[in-house]
Scaffold this motif. Structure first.
Motif, PDB file in Angstrom:
ATOM      1  N   GLY A 296       0.811  -1.207   0.000  1.00 15.35           N
ATOM      2  CA  GLY A 296       0.000   0.000   0.000  1.00 15.35           C
ATOM      3  C   GLY A 296       0.843   1.256   0.000  1.00 15.35           C
ATOM      4  O   GLY A 296       2.013   1.237   0.386  1.00 15.35           O
ATOM      5  N   LEU A 297       0.209   2.345  -0.464  1.00 15.06           N
ATOM      6  CA  LEU A 297       0.856   3.651  -0.521  1.00 15.06           C
ATOM      7  C   LEU A 297      -0.127   4.720  -0.063  1.00 15.06           C
ATOM      8  O   LEU A 297      -1.330   4.593  -0.280  1.00 15.06           O
ATOM      9  N   VAL A 298       0.401   5.768   0.546  1.00 15.70           N
ATOM     10  CA  VAL A 298      -0.402   6.935   0.891  1.00 15.70           C
ATOM     11  C   VAL A 298       0.413   8.182   0.580  1.00 15.70           C
ATOM     12  O   VAL A 298       1.602   8.255   0.897  1.00 15.70           O
ATOM     13  N   LYS A 299      -0.228   9.121  -0.101  1.00 14.36           N
ATOM     14  CA  LYS A 299       0.373  10.432  -0.340  1.00 14.36           C
ATOM     15  C   LYS A 299      -0.343  11.404   0.581  1.00 14.36           C
ATOM     16  O   LYS A 299      -1.578  11.436   0.619  1.00 14.36           O
ATOM     17  N   PHE A 300       0.433  12.184   1.334  1.00 12.68           N
ATOM     18  CA  PHE A 300      -0.179  13.146   2.236  1.00 12.68           C
ATOM     19  C   PHE A 300       0.601  14.446   2.218  1.00 12.68           C
ATOM     20  O   PHE A 300       1.732  14.512   1.740  1.00 12.68           O
ATOM     21  N   ALA A 301      -0.048  15.475   2.735  1.00 10.66           N
ATOM     22  CA  ALA A 301       0.559  16.801   2.799  1.00 10.66           C
ATOM     23  C   ALA A 301       0.334  17.398   4.178  1.00 10.66           C
ATOM     24  O   ALA A 301      -0.675  17.114   4.835  1.00 10.66           O
ATOM     25  N   LEU A 302       1.285  18.209   4.603  1.00  9.01           N
ATOM     26  CA  LEU A 302       1.141  19.020   5.810  1.00  9.01           C
ATOM     27  C   LEU A 302       0.972  20.458   5.348  1.00  9.01           C
ATOM     28  O   LEU A 302       1.712  20.926   4.476  1.00  9.01           O
ATOM     29  N   TYR A 303       0.010  21.159   5.928  1.00 11.16           N
ATOM     30  CA  TYR A 303      -0.263  22.535   5.524  1.00 11.16           C
ATOM     31  C   TYR A 303       0.141  23.502   6.626  1.00 11.16           C
ATOM     32  O   TYR A 303      -0.306  23.366   7.765  1.00 11.16           O
ATOM     33  N   PRO A 304       0.972  24.488   6.265  1.00 15.13           N
ATOM     34  CA  PRO A 304       1.405  25.459   7.270  1.00 15.13           C
ATOM     35  C   PRO A 304       0.275  26.395   7.693  1.00 15.13           C
ATOM     36  O   PRO A 304      -0.661  26.655   6.929  1.00 15.13           O
ATOM     37  N   SER A 305       0.386  26.891   8.884  1.00 11.58           N
ATOM     38  CA  SER A 305      -0.553  27.869   9.407  1.00 11.58           C
ATOM     39  C   SER A 305      -0.437  29.162   8.603  1.00 11.58           C
ATOM     40  O   SER A 305       0.666  29.574   8.241  1.00 11.58           O
ATOM     41  N   ARG A 306      -1.559  29.781   8.358  1.00 10.15           N
ATOM     42  CA  ARG A 306      -1.539  31.056   7.626  1.00 10.15           C
ATOM     43  C   ARG A 306      -0.955  32.173   8.480  1.00 10.15           C
ATOM     44  O   ARG A 306      -0.350  33.101   7.964  1.00 10.15           O
ATOM     45  N   THR A 307      -1.146  32.073   9.793  1.00  9.06           N
ATOM     46  CA  THR A 307      -0.638  33.121  10.672  1.00  9.06           C
ATOM     47  C   THR A 307       0.810  32.903  11.090  1.00  9.06           C
ATOM     48  O   THR A 307       1.509  33.850  11.406  1.00  9.06           O
ATOM     49  N   ASN A 308       1.253  31.639  11.103  1.00  5.51           N
ATOM     50  CA  ASN A 308       2.634  31.323  11.456  1.00  5.51           C
ATOM     51  C   ASN A 308       3.121  30.188  10.557  1.00  5.51           C
ATOM     52  O   ASN A 308       3.021  29.014  10.912  1.00  5.51           O
ATOM     53  N   PRO A 309       3.657  30.520   9.376  1.00  3.96           N
ATOM     54  CA  PRO A 309       4.033  29.492   8.394  1.00  3.96           C
ATOM     55  C   PRO A 309       5.072  28.476   8.878  1.00  3.96           C
ATOM     56  O   PRO A 309       5.234  27.441   8.261  1.00  3.96           O
ATOM     57  N   SER A 310       5.730  28.741   9.988  1.00  2.22           N
ATOM     58  CA  SER A 310       6.700  27.762  10.499  1.00  2.22           C
ATOM     59  C   SER A 310       6.011  26.640  11.277  1.00  2.22           C
ATOM     60  O   SER A 310       6.638  25.642  11.612  1.00  2.22           O
ATOM     61  N   GLU A 311       4.710  26.783  11.554  1.00  3.69           N
ATOM     62  CA  GLU A 311       3.950  25.747  12.258  1.00  3.69           C
ATOM     63  C   GLU A 311       2.952  25.104  11.304  1.00  3.69           C
ATOM     64  O   GLU A 311       2.370  25.767  10.457  1.00  3.69           O
TER      65      GLU A 311
ATOM     66  N   ARG B   1       2.742  16.924  14.732  1.00  2.78           N
ATOM     67  CA  ARG B   1       3.206  18.137  14.062  1.00  2.78           C
ATOM     68  C   ARG B   1       2.158  19.212  13.815  1.00  2.78           C
ATOM     69  O   ARG B   1       2.522  20.333  13.470  1.00  2.78           O
ATOM     70  N   CYS B   2       0.885  18.867  13.938  1.00  2.00           N
ATOM     71  CA  CYS B   2      -0.155  19.831  13.545  1.00  2.00           C
ATOM     72  C   CYS B   2      -0.914  20.374  14.750  1.00  2.00           C
ATOM     73  O   CYS B   2      -1.243  19.638  15.667  1.00  2.00           O
ATOM     74  N   GLN B   3      -1.209  21.664  14.681  1.00  2.00           N
ATOM     75  CA  GLN B   3      -1.953  22.320  15.750  1.00  2.00           C
ATOM     76  C   GLN B   3      -3.455  22.231  15.558  1.00  2.00           C
ATOM     77  O   GLN B   3      -4.203  22.371  16.501  1.00  2.00           O
ATOM     78  N   GLY B   4      -3.909  22.058  14.349  1.00  2.00           N
ATOM     79  CA  GLY B   4      -5.332  22.025  14.050  1.00  2.00           C
ATOM     80  C   GLY B   4      -5.757  23.287  13.327  1.00  2.00           C
ATOM     81  O   GLY B   4      -5.193  24.355  13.537  1.00  2.00           O
ATOM     82  N   ASN B   5      -6.752  23.128  12.460  1.00  4.84           N
ATOM     83  CA  ASN B   5      -7.266  24.284  11.735  1.00  4.84           C
ATOM     84  C   ASN B   5      -8.311  25.004  12.588  1.00  4.84           C
ATOM     85  O   ASN B   5      -8.487  24.679  13.768  1.00  4.84           O
ATOM     86  N   ASN B   6      -9.026  25.942  12.013  1.00  9.15           N
ATOM     87  CA  ASN B   6     -10.036  26.713  12.753  1.00  9.15           C
ATOM     88  C   ASN B   6     -11.134  25.845  13.335  1.00  9.15           C
ATOM     89  O   ASN B   6     -11.837  26.265  14.254  1.00  9.15           O
ATOM     90  N   PHE B   7     -11.323  24.642  12.797  1.00  4.88           N
ATOM     91  CA  PHE B   7     -12.367  23.733  13.273  1.00  4.88           C
ATOM     92  C   PHE B   7     -11.804  22.655  14.195  1.00  4.88           C
ATOM     93  O   PHE B   7     -12.503  21.718  14.556  1.00  4.88           O
ATOM     94  N   GLY B   8     -10.522  22.747  14.542  1.00  2.57           N
ATOM     95  CA  GLY B   8      -9.890  21.763  15.413  1.00  2.57           C
ATOM     96  C   GLY B   8      -9.481  20.486  14.709  1.00  2.57           C
ATOM     97  O   GLY B   8      -9.132  19.498  15.340  1.00  2.57           O
ATOM     98  N   GLN B   9      -9.503  20.483  13.386  1.00  4.59           N
ATOM     99  CA  GLN B   9      -9.168  19.287  12.609  1.00  4.59           C
ATOM    100  C   GLN B   9      -7.660  19.242  12.356  1.00  4.59           C
ATOM    101  O   GLN B   9      -7.065  20.245  11.971  1.00  4.59           O
ATOM    102  N   ILE B  10      -7.075  18.059  12.562  1.00  2.00           N
ATOM    103  CA  ILE B  10      -5.650  17.898  12.259  1.00  2.00           C
ATOM    104  C   ILE B  10      -5.417  17.010  11.048  1.00  2.00           C
ATOM    105  O   ILE B  10      -4.313  16.944  10.538  1.00  2.00           O
ATOM    106  N   LEU B  11      -6.464  16.305  10.593  1.00  3.83           N
ATOM    107  CA  LEU B  11      -6.322  15.427   9.434  1.00  3.83           C
ATOM    108  C   LEU B  11      -7.615  15.459   8.639  1.00  3.83           C
ATOM    109  O   LEU B  11      -8.703  15.310   9.198  1.00  3.83           O
TER     110      LEU B  11
END
Length: 184
Positions: A63-78, A115-125
């Motif tokens: 099996g294979l999975v392709k995924f991405a991590l998205y930086p925070s708009r307010t702090n791109p290092s997170e 690695r993820c803090q969560g988006n505005n809805f508290g979602q990390i994935l």
């Protein structure tokens, strides 16, 4: 720096003492006869924030999975959240180790939890499912359904998400049912 060079590998030992490995994939791992066009997906990986990970058993790609991590708009290092962009496993009857997709989702959950803090809805994935897989993500993975979205011209998908809490619950369920992986 490449995301693939900055993520771990795990050894999974199931209840039958069979072992599988989850680790970053390479171009040579991309199959040419699977449903997804993995060679094209490989060429489109944006290495700072995207990776393709494989699950193998006895050297066989399952099996294979392709995924991405998205930086925070307010702090791109997170990192804000992760997205499973593509996931595919050999048909169950052709596998020598199970469950493949659940372990690949488990892996991305771990990365998101760490690695993820969560988006505005508290979602990390998040992920967007084709119609034929909705039942799997809703009933087996137990992701929160978010509804239908347009993913391309004339193509809709059903969005799902995990919060940090539900991602941890999923990981605990998988480990208690199938075994605890060891960091390599």
């Amino acid at each position: 720096m490449s995301l693939s060079s900055n993520i771990p590998a795990y050894l999974i030992t199931d209840r039958s003492e069979r072992t599988a490995i989850i680790l970053p994939a390479s171009a040579a791992d991309m199959p040419d006869l699977w449903s997804c066009q993995w060679f094209i997906l490989w060429d489109q990986v944006y290495e700072p924030t995207e990776a393709i990970v494989k699950l193998t058993h006895n050297g066989e790609l399952l099996g294979l999975v392709k995924f991405a991590l998205y930086p925070s708009r307010t702090n791109p290092s997170e990192m804000e959240f992760a997205e499973i962009m593509n996931i595919e496993a050999l048909p169950k009857q052709d596998r020598t180790f199970n469950p493949v997709a659940s372990w690949l989702i488990w892996y991305v959950c771990l990365i998101a939890i760490e690695r993820c803090q969560g988006n505005n809805f508290g979602q990390i994935l998040t992920l967007v499912s084709v119609e034929s897989a909705i039942e799997y993500y809703r009933d087996r993975v137990k992701m929160e359904g978010l509804g239908w979205i347009t993913i391309a011209h004339n193509e809709d998908g059903y969005a799902f998400a995990f919060s940090k809490k539900t991602a941890k619950q999923f990981c605990t369920r998988i480990e208690s049912r199938y075994g605890t992986p060891k960091l390599l």
